[in-house]
Design a protein around this motif. Sequence first.
Motif, short mmCIF file in Angstrom:
data_model
loop_
_atom_site.label_atom_id
_atom_site.label_comp_id
_atom_site.label_asym_id
_atom_site.label_seq_id
_atom_site.Cartn_x
_atom_site.Cartn_y
_atom_site.Cartn_z
N TYR A 116 0.85 -1.18 0.00
CA TYR A 116 0.00 0.00 0.00
C TYR A 116 0.89 1.24 0.00
O TYR A 116 1.88 1.29 0.74
CB TYR A 116 -0.91 0.02 1.23
CG TYR A 116 -2.00 -1.01 1.17
CD1 TYR A 116 -3.08 -0.86 0.31
CD2 TYR A 116 -1.93 -2.14 1.96
CE1 TYR A 116 -4.07 -1.81 0.26
CE2 TYR A 116 -2.93 -3.11 1.91
CZ TYR A 116 -3.99 -2.93 1.06
OH TYR A 116 -4.97 -3.87 0.99
N PRO A 117 0.55 2.24 -0.81
CA PRO A 117 1.37 3.46 -0.81
C PRO A 117 1.21 4.21 0.51
O PRO A 117 0.13 4.19 1.12
CB PRO A 117 0.79 4.27 -1.97
CG PRO A 117 -0.58 3.75 -2.17
CD PRO A 117 -0.58 2.31 -1.73
N GLU A 118 2.28 4.86 0.94
CA GLU A 118 2.21 5.63 2.18
C GLU A 118 1.30 6.84 2.02
O GLU A 118 0.60 7.22 2.92
CB GLU A 118 3.62 6.05 2.61
CG GLU A 118 4.45 4.88 3.08
CD GLU A 118 5.84 5.29 3.50
OE1 GLU A 118 6.05 6.47 3.83
OE2 GLU A 118 6.71 4.42 3.50
N ASN A 119 1.34 7.46 0.84
CA ASN A 119 0.53 8.63 0.59
C ASN A 119 -0.33 8.36 -0.65
O ASN A 119 0.02 8.70 -1.76
CB ASN A 119 1.42 9.86 0.37
CG ASN A 119 0.61 11.14 0.30
OD1 ASN A 119 -0.60 11.10 0.09
ND2 ASN A 119 1.29 12.26 0.45
N GLU A 120 -1.46 7.73 -0.42
CA GLU A 120 -2.33 7.30 -1.51
C GLU A 120 -2.87 8.49 -2.31
O GLU A 120 -2.99 8.42 -3.53
CB GLU A 120 -3.49 6.47 -0.94
CG GLU A 120 -4.31 5.80 -2.00
CD GLU A 120 -5.36 4.87 -1.41
OE1 GLU A 120 -6.27 4.52 -2.14
OE2 GLU A 120 -5.25 4.51 -0.22
N LYS A 121 -3.16 9.58 -1.65
CA LYS A 121 -3.70 10.76 -2.34
C LYS A 121 -2.71 11.31 -3.36
O LYS A 121 -3.08 11.59 -4.50
CB LYS A 121 -4.06 11.84 -1.32
CG LYS A 121 -4.74 13.04 -1.93
CD LYS A 121 -5.12 14.06 -0.89
CE LYS A 121 -5.72 15.28 -1.57
NZ LYS A 121 -6.03 16.33 -0.61
N SER A 122 -1.43 11.43 -2.99
CA SER A 122 -0.44 11.95 -3.94
C SER A 122 -0.22 10.97 -5.09
O SER A 122 0.03 11.38 -6.22
CB SER A 122 0.88 12.27 -3.24
OG SER A 122 1.51 11.10 -2.81
#
Length: 177
Positions: free
Chosen positions: A42-48
Amino acid sequence: RYPAEFEIPSNVRFVGTMNMDHTVKGLSPKVIDRSFVINLRYPENEKSLIEELEKIKVSELISVDLEKDLTVTVMDEYCRQKAEEINPMLDKLGGRLNRRALDQIGYYGSAVNSHLKFDQIVRGKILPRIQVSRNDETVEALKQLLQKLKNQSNISPLTENKIEEMLKQGRTITYWR
């Protein structure tokens, strides 16, 4: 009513995903021999990540010539040899590479144009084979493997971190955590 055999056209490829958690066993060596593991986190910063993907809109058709682009007939002997050199350590870790796996590594090395191709091979073909009880001998073998990889080739921080993560595990040393 239904035939026992059916033909799969040459333009069909099988891609699968699986979730790995404490309820699922790792893949068998036979499956790993015939596939290439890509571990997605999972990406640490999904929004970016979503914003970045929206900026890179694909508007062209992606074309692949299966006969030309996905058929490799030349083996990268250097990648195959590097894998063979670490086989004694892998034997102690329950992940010895057989002839089929070594050949697949050689063909993959020939198909990929990247200075990190052996690193990709280690993460996608070699580390997933490791599943062994933790004891002094297996911990030492994994440490030796990490040191050999650092000395032998250009491994990425991702691969180094994965091996370090495997070294910190409990009763079993495995890729599948």
